[in-house]
Motif scaffolding. Sequence first.
Motif, mmCIF file in Angstrom:
data_model
loop_
_atom_site.group_PDB
_atom_site.id
_atom_site.type_symbol
_atom_site.label_atom_id
_atom_site.label_comp_id
_atom_site.label_asym_id
_atom_site.label_seq_id
_atom_site.Cartn_x
_atom_site.Cartn_y
_atom_site.Cartn_z
ATOM 1 N N LYS A 183 6.155 30.566 -8.996
ATOM 2 C CA LYS A 183 6.237 31.538 -10.092
ATOM 3 C C LYS A 183 6.827 30.880 -11.347
ATOM 4 N N PHE A 184 6.224 31.206 -12.486
ATOM 5 C CA PHE A 184 6.703 30.683 -13.763
ATOM 6 C C PHE A 184 6.130 31.539 -14.880
ATOM 7 N N TYR A 185 6.681 31.393 -16.072
ATOM 8 C CA TYR A 185 6.194 32.131 -17.231
ATOM 9 C C TYR A 185 5.613 31.148 -18.224
ATOM 10 N N SER A 208 8.307 25.401 -19.292
ATOM 11 C CA SER A 208 8.637 26.556 -18.456
ATOM 12 C C SER A 208 9.198 26.043 -17.141
ATOM 13 N N SER A 211 10.026 27.002 -13.099
ATOM 14 C CA SER A 211 9.716 27.944 -12.030
ATOM 15 C C SER A 211 10.976 28.660 -11.574
ATOM 16 N N THR A 212 10.799 29.901 -11.168
ATOM 17 C CA THR A 212 11.931 30.693 -10.680
ATOM 18 C C THR A 212 12.119 30.570 -9.171
ATOM 19 N N ASN A 213 11.158 29.955 -8.471
ATOM 20 C CA ASN A 213 11.276 29.891 -7.016
ATOM 21 C C ASN A 213 10.861 28.545 -6.410
ATOM 22 N N GLU A 249 9.465 21.984 -13.206
ATOM 23 C CA GLU A 249 9.406 22.368 -14.622
ATOM 24 C C GLU A 249 8.039 21.974 -15.165
#
Length: 286
Positions: free
Chosen positions: A29-31, A39, A41-43, A47
């Motif tokens: 997951k990333f924005y 960006s 990743s959150t999980n 990068e």
Amino acid sequence: MNSIIRIAVQKSGRLSDDSLALIKECGIKFYNGTGKLKSVSTNFPIEFLFLRDDDIPGYVEDGVADLGIVGENELVEKDKDVTVLKKLGFSKCRLSLAIPKSQEYTNIHYFQGKSIATSYPKILGDYLAQHNIQADIHEISGSVEIAPSIGLAEGICDIVSSGSTLMMNGLKEVEEIFKSEAVLIANKKLTEDKLAIVDKLLFRINAVQKGKSNKYVLLNAPNESLEKIVSLMPGMRSPTILPLAQEGWSSVHSVLSEDQFWEKIEELRAAGAEGILVVPIEKMVI
């Protein structure tokens, strides 16, 4: 501080869309909002750097990025010292020579002594040298297709997908010189911590790609045909066979390769299989 890897991805275009779709299918997951160049990743410890595609090989060689997803055409053209970890199977295209439709073409010797416009002088130069062709290569950065109509060159060498752009500019494809698809590349000096993260990423990519290249098949088979049917669909290890409520029949569950799918389905029907169901596989871990 825990290790994190950086991956360079094209910031826009078809290669970018395909690359980010694969990464998302890997559960990462990333924005990446409009205009965003970085960006995290959150999980997953990764990068993202969103760059021009022709800058990616250099960034990976220099260690600014640990990994990169880039077309083989850009990788070979830039000639950077990186490791190719995996061909990714998407964003396929070809680099071809093209000439005006009105010209008659016989073979590669047509280009002897002629001028060719291209954004890929290295790949083109290497190809011409292999065929002992001396031609004048004009390197231009864009709008290659217009070169013959404005008198800049007598032919072009450019990326072709469908060929529609060539046709619209009065050109015809005459010689394919290079096939390209997206590849995952890596810096050659990654630390052990980063290599461990890369292995986890490759595991996920392999699982996604295996799923896409196979189908889960369920069918009903008369017991007297089981041996033949099992031989046609051995699966990852062996098929699952379950008895049906109707005596003399069994349900067979297995996996078939996409490449062999239609051929095998016809053979299974001929062997007596009925009620064949085909289900997409999201992930496949072997």
